[in-house]
Design an enzyme around this catalytic site. Structure first.
Site, PDB file in Angstrom:
ATOM      1  N   THR A  22      11.241   0.623  -9.730  1.00  0.00           N
ATOM      2  CA  THR A  22      10.809   0.776 -11.118  1.00  0.00           C
ATOM      3  C   THR A  22      10.013  -0.425 -11.615  1.00  0.00           C
ATOM      4  O   THR A  22       9.073  -0.275 -12.397  1.00  0.00           O
ATOM      5  CB  THR A  22      12.046   1.009 -12.012  1.00  0.00           C
ATOM      6  N   THR A  98      16.209  -0.544  -8.254  1.00  0.00           N
ATOM      7  CA  THR A  98      17.603  -0.871  -8.548  1.00  0.00           C
ATOM      8  C   THR A  98      18.581   0.134  -7.951  1.00  0.00           C
ATOM      9  O   THR A  98      19.769  -0.161  -7.824  1.00  0.00           O
ATOM     10  CB  THR A  98      17.849  -0.947 -10.068  1.00  0.00           C
ATOM     11  N   ASP A  99      18.082   1.315  -7.589  1.00  0.00           N
ATOM     12  CA  ASP A  99      18.996   2.350  -7.086  1.00  0.00           C
ATOM     13  C   ASP A  99      19.813   1.888  -5.888  1.00  0.00           C
ATOM     14  O   ASP A  99      20.957   2.323  -5.708  1.00  0.00           O
ATOM     15  CB  ASP A  99      18.205   3.610  -6.687  1.00  0.00           C
TER      16      ASP A  99
END
Ligand code: ASP
Length: 339
Positions: A22, A98-99
């Protein structure tokens, strides 16, 4: 070693590896965002970076969503990051989605052989949104990577001006800008006024293993669920090289699933973790069929204080290193202990 880091001394060098996520995603109106920005773009968007006095080098490494990163990306990243340090970098920053940070950062922590800080960061809000957090997170990550006090701490995760140990950190919210928490211990430090402060030094857990071709190994995390009779575990478990079963609470499964897990544990390492995400698997409190003591007596290996996803990372790397059950059990006993 003082507990606080000073502002980075002049002349520090940090190399930033961008992997996508992101933090690097943009898109037009009506279309979803996708990774487009380069490492140079990310660095150029950080106000105040020049004022830190840190010399930043950039390396476009991958341009992927966090979900599409794999073990081979990580071993290649460690090789490239080692080269950066060999070439004079004082620290390394990795920007990514970040996942998967809670998993990638722990793998990097286990694989990183140097004292130089290795810092992972990302963003919860993409650059097209109000309050995009990428630039602030990258600035904080660079100051931590440049800080002498962050040396010998393995891999750190820096978001929202908090410094977390890779060993403990979890993504705990799908959208909140303060999604990263370490439920068992809290952050190990913070960044304020541009100054990183390491408040408590995380234990170092470097893996003593020669990890080869981790992309070819098959491991999985399988949760037990209400009414589970083990049929799904049996089907999914065949064809794996190792399994983490995420049990209820302190490490419980339905009595009906015990025979399946006993069979699976006879043929491959099966690690007992918890679905909960905080707190340890116990060893000898409950005694019913499917309890933690029952399962451990049947050859399952305790994850200790490792959550099920971190346990799977450790298991995967150990299997990829060709370690036998004895060494895998011993390593879990050490790293899972939480010391
Ligand atoms: N939501 C994710 C992120 O924060 C997307 C990804 O992991 O690539 O980066």
């Amino acid at each position: 070693m003082p507990p606080y880091a000073d502002p980075p001394p002049a002349g520090r060098r940090v190399t930033v590896f961008s992997l996508g996520g992101t933090i690097a995603m943009t898109g037009g109106p009506g279309s979803g965002v996708v990774p487009t920005l380069t490492a140079a773009d990310l660095v150029a968007a950080v106000p105040g970076l020049a004022g830190t006095g840190v010399t930043v080098r950039v390396h476009d490494f991958r341009r992927l969503p966090g979900a599409s990163l794999g073990f081979d990306d990580l071993t290649a990243l460690v090789t490239a990051a080692r080269r950066a340090v060999d070439d004079g970098a004082d620290g390394v920053v990795v920007t990514q989605g970040t996942d998967t940070i809670e998993e990638t950062a722990f793998a990097l922590d286990l694989l990183w052989p140097y004292d130089a800080p290795l810092v992972v960061t990302g963003a919860m809000r993409n650059p097209t949104l109000a309050g995009a957090d990428g630039p602030a997170n990258l600035l904080a990550a660079v100051t931590v990577a440049a800080a002498p006090a962050a040396r010998r701490t393995g891999c750190l995760v820096v978001l929202g001006d908090e410094i977390h140990a890779a060993r403990w950190v979890r993504k705990t919210h799908t959208t909140s800008p303060v999604a990263f928490r370490s439920p068992d211990v809290g952050p190990v430090g913070l960044v304020a006024e541009g100054r990183p402060r390491i408040l408590t030094r995380p234990a170092r857990h470097r893996l003593d293993a020669d990890v080869r071709d981790p992309g070819t190994v098959r491991t999985a995390v399988l949760p037990v669920v209400l009414g589970d009779d083990g049929a799904t575990l049996r089907r999914a478990g065949s064809g794996l090289d190792g399994l983490v079963v995420a049990g209820f609470g302190v490490g419980h499964v339905p009595a009906a699933a015990v025979a399946v897990l006993t069979d699976l544990a006879a043929g491959m390492p099966v690690v007992l973790a918890s679905r909960i995400g905080a707190g340890p698997v116990l060893a000898g409190t409950y005694g019913f069929p499917g309890s933690e003591s029952d399962l451990l007596s049947r050859g399952l290996i305790s994850a200790g204080t490792l959550d099920c996803y971190k346990a799977r990372i450790l298991l995967h790397l150990l299997v990829a290193a060709g370690h036998d059950r004895g060494r895998i059990t011993a390593t879990f006993a050490t790293i899972g202990a939480g010391d």
